[in-house]
Design an enzyme around this catalytic site. Structure first.
Site, PDB file in Angstrom:
ATOM      1  N   GLY A 276      36.074  53.021  17.643  1.00  0.00           N
ATOM      2  CA  GLY A 276      34.955  53.057  16.789  1.00  0.00           C
ATOM      3  C   GLY A 276      34.569  54.335  16.014  1.00  0.00           C
ATOM      4  O   GLY A 276      34.670  54.646  14.910  1.00  0.00           O
ATOM      5  N   SER A 277      34.418  55.405  16.633  1.00  0.00           N
ATOM      6  CA  SER A 277      34.149  56.702  16.178  1.00  0.00           C
ATOM      7  C   SER A 277      35.222  57.501  15.806  1.00  0.00           C
ATOM      8  O   SER A 277      36.259  57.461  16.604  1.00  0.00           O
ATOM      9  CB  SER A 277      33.221  57.581  17.156  1.00  0.00           C
ATOM     10  OG  SER A 277      33.738  57.518  18.382  1.00  0.00           O
TER      11      SER A 277
ATOM     12  N   ARG B  29      30.141  68.062  27.412  1.00  0.00           N
ATOM     13  CA  ARG B  29      29.507  66.836  26.707  1.00  0.00           C
ATOM     14  C   ARG B  29      28.211  66.563  27.379  1.00  0.00           C
ATOM     15  O   ARG B  29      27.883  66.175  28.559  1.00  0.00           O
ATOM     16  CB  ARG B  29      30.514  65.588  27.193  1.00  0.00           C
ATOM     17  CG  ARG B  29      29.999  64.228  26.500  1.00  0.00           C
ATOM     18  CD  ARG B  29      29.742  64.322  24.998  1.00  0.00           C
ATOM     19  NE  ARG B  29      29.654  62.885  24.579  1.00  0.00           N
ATOM     20  CZ  ARG B  29      28.733  62.626  23.432  1.00  0.00           C
ATOM     21  NH1 ARG B  29      28.368  63.444  22.852  1.00  0.00           N
ATOM     22  NH2 ARG B  29      28.681  61.330  23.155  1.00  0.00           N
ATOM     23  N   CYS B  30      27.120  66.575  26.450  1.00  0.00           N
ATOM     24  CA  CYS B  30      25.925  66.630  26.579  1.00  0.00           C
ATOM     25  C   CYS B  30      25.216  65.282  25.808  1.00  0.00           C
ATOM     26  O   CYS B  30      25.695  65.223  24.736  1.00  0.00           O
ATOM     27  CB  CYS B  30      24.757  67.963  26.498  1.00  0.00           C
ATOM     28  SG  CYS B  30      25.488  69.208  27.538  1.00  0.00           S
TER      29      CYS B  30
ATOM     30  N   TRP C 197      21.483  54.060  29.327  1.00  0.00           N
ATOM     31  CA  TRP C 197      21.699  55.382  28.860  1.00  0.00           C
ATOM     32  C   TRP C 197      20.638  55.922  28.205  1.00  0.00           C
ATOM     33  O   TRP C 197      20.549  56.880  27.228  1.00  0.00           O
ATOM     34  CB  TRP C 197      23.063  55.458  27.719  1.00  0.00           C
ATOM     35  CG  TRP C 197      24.403  55.170  28.837  1.00  0.00           C
ATOM     36  CD1 TRP C 197      24.326  55.208  29.918  1.00  0.00           C
ATOM     37  CD2 TRP C 197      25.466  55.244  27.901  1.00  0.00           C
ATOM     38  NE1 TRP C 197      25.762  55.180  30.313  1.00  0.00           N
ATOM     39  CE2 TRP C 197      26.358  55.068  29.074  1.00  0.00           C
ATOM     40  CE3 TRP C 197      26.064  55.329  26.742  1.00  0.00           C
ATOM     41  CZ2 TRP C 197      27.817  55.330  28.754  1.00  0.00           C
ATOM     42  CZ3 TRP C 197      27.639  55.254  26.504  1.00  0.00           C
ATOM     43  CH2 TRP C 197      28.236  55.102  27.339  1.00  0.00           C
TER      44      TRP C 197
ATOM     45  N   ASP D 284      29.645  47.365  22.086  1.00  0.00           N
ATOM     46  CA  ASP D 284      30.052  48.094  23.423  1.00  0.00           C
ATOM     47  C   ASP D 284      28.826  48.071  24.605  1.00  0.00           C
ATOM     48  O   ASP D 284      27.850  48.233  24.466  1.00  0.00           O
ATOM     49  CB  ASP D 284      30.086  49.659  23.180  1.00  0.00           C
ATOM     50  CG  ASP D 284      31.073  49.980  21.915  1.00  0.00           C
ATOM     51  OD1 ASP D 284      32.052  49.086  21.789  1.00  0.00           O
ATOM     52  OD2 ASP D 284      30.913  51.034  21.223  1.00  0.00           O
TER      53      ASP D 284
ATOM     54  N   GLU E   3      28.209  50.709  35.496  1.00  0.00           N
ATOM     55  CA  GLU E   3      27.299  51.958  35.847  1.00  0.00           C
ATOM     56  C   GLU E   3      26.164  51.563  36.541  1.00  0.00           C
ATOM     57  O   GLU E   3      25.415  52.201  37.459  1.00  0.00           O
ATOM     58  CB  GLU E   3      27.061  52.897  34.753  1.00  0.00           C
ATOM     59  CG  GLU E   3      26.219  54.028  34.994  1.00  0.00           C
ATOM     60  CD  GLU E   3      25.863  54.483  33.589  1.00  0.00           C
ATOM     61  OE1 GLU E   3      24.825  55.186  33.038  1.00  0.00           O
ATOM     62  OE2 GLU E   3      26.865  55.251  32.912  1.00  0.00           O
TER      63      GLU E   3
ATOM     64  N   HIS F 185      39.554  61.796  26.321  1.00  0.00           N
ATOM     65  CA  HIS F 185      38.737  62.837  26.887  1.00  0.00           C
ATOM     66  C   HIS F 185      39.715  64.320  27.274  1.00  0.00           C
ATOM     67  O   HIS F 185      39.092  65.210  27.890  1.00  0.00           O
ATOM     68  CB  HIS F 185      38.063  62.273  28.146  1.00  0.00           C
ATOM     69  CG  HIS F 185      36.807  61.329  27.884  1.00  0.00           C
ATOM     70  ND1 HIS F 185      37.267  59.964  27.549  1.00  0.00           N
ATOM     71  CD2 HIS F 185      35.601  61.632  27.439  1.00  0.00           C
ATOM     72  CE1 HIS F 185      36.090  59.424  27.530  1.00  0.00           C
ATOM     73  NE2 HIS F 185      35.116  60.323  27.257  1.00  0.00           N
TER      74      HIS F 185
END
Length: 767
Positions: A441-442, A524-525, A570, A608, A614, A703
């Site tokens: 996607g990004s 990554r924040c 999230w 997504d 999680e 990553h």
């Protein structure tokens, strides 16, 4: 009897993400290792000083990490896989550390002496959005005690006048999280315990009176092997050095209570936010001579505590035994300081507490219990006023949303045809080749993109100019995708700050921070939205950008949405109604967007659900209830489209083997998953389950700074074909490319396209 205050861990990143920016400068070669270490030391000192000033009696040390505390433990124990080519744990420095965390390429700042090396597998820390590097145990592995980081940071704090309680990841939790390659990690139990005993002796010699040993594995379903290991471990650790505060969090002890109470630790910490009901049983099971630490403020959410109710519950208990009051878990999972928020309105702000404010709440509770409520009457009055204001606030409830929820019908969760019929209809419309290629996607959020967004937010760049910039970036991405040969395109998401925040900003019921950052992994924040009220979609959120992108190309462009479960998991979610009720509201809002995209002509829509796994409860007995409503919410969002509209979803960095029936029940047409780091390991389970839909197993670990080649991707897809039919397989990265640079993305995606072409040629030859 006395009451004291402890913090189990403080946010590492700094109030304004200082750690993130320092790490990225180091990786880019702009600062030295000494400068990195000096900056890290400054953050540690500031954290100790601040917690002490706020009233904490027990300060943590070794809660800081340059990347991940689980990786720190693996390095300390010498659990370094052979591919990193380290002769002994004492020789492993930052080069090896960051290689294990991020992988390396021949040209990276932290390149490995022997060239390109893959990173360790990454997955979620219990049921949080924090990612850890999975410990790897290889056949014949022999552990060595490496750099004693807990000892170094204890001494560092003490030299500055801070007496701390070092934090250690418990050995049984570490072994339980480890992955053995042809070996059972628990075969190394005696070696691990020997190193912990040595470390505890060193800490005692340095002056440490207490250590905090975190064993969150105690709130999960334990195997008999884990139970025996816990008993064996603490028979040694409980007497090896400093007093042990055995720390549990993320849930209740349940049937593990008697085991936890029997372990020879001097103290026990329990989570009373996730499991408030366990207190009475714990009081009966834990002797009064054992120090009891109570997690009474929420270490994972940002709402103020109800101090009056807590005091009513704690008054009589505090008169009977010494107590430590603490957050439910480490404050790693919440932002640093609410006072840095200048844009939150006063009504909402009074309902919130970040890490600093949570310690202030604990200090108020301690003083009220030790000195009487009159001593802190003003503080308690402010808290009571805020609590009452939130209960009666008009902005929280929306009658129209309630009416829509009441009108839901079972048919709204069902596609109009089965999978086989949909495949045929979609193939005719999309006309894709075998092994179709796409991305998640990004595309890279370059310095120019971030600068333009920041200038627009500050009012320096007007809306028309910002829109023109975004259109240029989108067109450039579409043209490049056409040139490189991707089959299904994306618009790149240059207008989006974050996959959850972007949608939350366009939905009612959400609020946003400026500095409310929390660590997701490494540097990554993320800034989780604050979901405070009923959710609805005032107007379309993505249709215009999709329409613009699709107008630039004849190839199909995916509509890109974040699913309701991921938006929920999230976000900092309201705690005044069940999570599933909030999720269903989000699902209706996403459904509206899905139908608008389809009406605009979109033939493939990706929703997504990266956070589905999680959110799974830690106890298996609670799984089905969660999975039922989570899948129901996804289907509610996705099922309104026609047969020819292809529904994709994406999930990353989670174990799916044990929930595959629920993933199948989502009834998607294509799922993309992370398999690059795990070497296609997940696909065996999908094959055993006979998963009917198409699967895009990630062949590119985004990553890591490492750029894989065509041959590596072809080999991964050959492994995939051992488990799945060629016609089921898509070729894609394992996650979005937002965090990578174009200099990494261009060669990696070009190699991926070539790999797909090789696979097509091989399949034709075999046919």
């Amino acid at each position: 009897m006395t009451v004291s205050v402890a913090t189990l861990g403080f946010p590492r990143i700094g109030p304004r993400r200082e750690l993130k920016f320092t790490l990225e400068k180091f990786w880019a070669g702009k600062i030295t290792q000494t400068e990195l270490e000096d900056a890290a030391a400054g953050l540690r000192t500031a954290a100790w000083a601040r917690q002490k000033a706020l009233g904490a009696d027990w300060l943590p040390s070794n809660d800081f990490s340059l990347y991940d505390h689980v990786l720190d433990t693996s390095m300390m124990l010498g659990a370094i896989p052979a591919r990193y080519d380290v002769e002994s744990a004492e020789d492993a420095g930052l080069e090896t550390y960051f290689a294990m965390a991020r992988g390396t390429t021949g040209g990276s700042r932290c390149r490995h002496a022997h060239g390109s090396v893959t990173a360790g597998e990454m997955t979620k820390w219990f049921d949080t959005n924090y990612h850890f590097i999975v410990p790897e145990i290889e056949p014949g592995a022999r552990l060595q005690l490496g750099r004693p980081k807990p000892l170094e940071e204890y001494r560092e704090a003490r030299a500055q006048g801070f007496e701390t309680r070092p934090v250690l990841l418990g050995p049984i939790t570490w072994l339980s999280l480890a992955k053995g390659h042809g070996v059972d990690p628990f075969d190394l139990l005696d070696e691990v315990l020997g190193h912990y005993v040595t470390l505890l002796g060193l800490l005692e010699h340095a002056g440490a009176e207490w250590v905090q040993i975190d064993e969150p594995i105690l709130v999960t379903d334990l195997t008999e092997q884990q139970r025996r290991a816990l008993t064996r471990a603490y028979a040694k650790l409980g007497r090896a050095g400093p007093k042990v505060m055995l720390t549990t969090y993320f849930g209740g002890l349940g049937e593990n209570l008697s085991l936890a109470a029997s372990l020879p630790a001097a103290g026990l910490h329990i989570d009373l936010l996730r499991a408030p009901e366990q207190l009475d049983a714990v009081l009966k099971a834990v002797p009064k001579d054992r120090l009891l630490s109570l997690g009474v403020v929420d270490g994972r959410n940002i709402w103020r505590a109800d101090l009056a109710s807590l005091l009513d519950r704690l008054d009589s208990l505090a008169a009977q035994r010494d107590l430590v009051l603490a957050p439910s878990c480490s404050l790693l999972h919440v932002p640093v300081d609410l006072e840095l928020e200048g844009k939150l309105d006063d009504e909402l702000k009074q309902w919130l507490a970040f890490a600093v404010q949570k310690i202030e709440e604990l200090d108020l509770l301690r003083r009220a219990l030790n000195e009487g409520r009159d001593s802190v009457a003003d503080g308690l009055a402010v808290a009571a006023c805020a609590s009452e204001a939130r209960k009666t606030a008009a902005r929280i409830h929306d009658r129209a949303v309630g009416e829509r929820i009441a009108a839901l019908t079972p048919g709204m969760r069902e596609r109009s045809a089965g999978h086989a019929e949909r495949i045929s209809a979609q193939a005719e419309v999309l006309d894709l080749p075998a092994f179709p290629t796409t991305t998640i996607g990004s595309f890279p959020q370059t310095t120019a993109v971030r600068k333009a967004r920041a200038e627009h937010n500050r009012g320096v760049l007007d809306t028309a100019s910002y829109g023109a910039f975004l259109r240029e970036e989108t067109e450039r991405a579409i043209r490049w995708q056409e040139e490189v040969g991707l089959d299904m395109l994306v618009h790149g998401e240059f207008e989006r700050n974050d996959m959850v925040q972007y949608f939350g900003e366009k939905l009612s019921g959400f609020a946003f921070t400026v500095n409310g950052w929390v660590q997701s992994y490494g540097s990554r924040c993320v800034r989780p939205p604050i979901l405070y009220g009923d959710v609805s979609r005032p107007e379309p959120m993505t249709v215009d950008w999709w329409r613009y992108a699709q107008g630039l190309t004849e190839k199909p462009v995916k509509g890109m949405l974040t699913g309701p479960v991921t938006i929920l998991n999230w976000s900092f979610v309201r705690d005044d109604q069940p999570r599933e009720a909030s999720c269903r509201q989000i699902a209706l809002a996403i459904r509206d967007e899905v139908l608008d995209l389809e009406a605009a002509g979109c033939k493939a829509i990706q929703i997504d659900e990266a956070a589905l796994r999680e959110g799974l409860p830690l106890r298996q007995r609670d799984w089905q209830h969660y999975l039922d409503w989570a899948v129901d919410c996804f289907r509610l969002a996705a099922a309104g489209v026609g047969n020819a509209t292809q529904i994709h979803t994406h999930m990353c960095y989670s174990e799916f083997n044990d929930i595959l029936p629920s993933i199948g029940a989502m009834d998607t047409d294509v799922i993309s998953i992370e398999t690059a780091r795990s070497q296609m390991e997940l696909l065996e389970a999908f094959a055993a389950y006979r998963y009917p839909s198409a699967i895009g197993p990630g062949v590119y670990d985004i990553h890591s700074a490492r750029v894989p080649g065509e041959n590596e991707m072809v080999e991964l897809m050959r492994q995939a074909q051992k488990h799945l039919r060629p016609e089921q397989l898509w070729v894609n990265p394992d996650c979005g490319l937002k965090t990578r640079g174009w200099d990494e993305v261009r060669p990696a995606i070009a190699a991926m396209v070539l790999a797909a072409r090789t696979l097509r040629a091989e399949t034709q030859v075999e046919a």
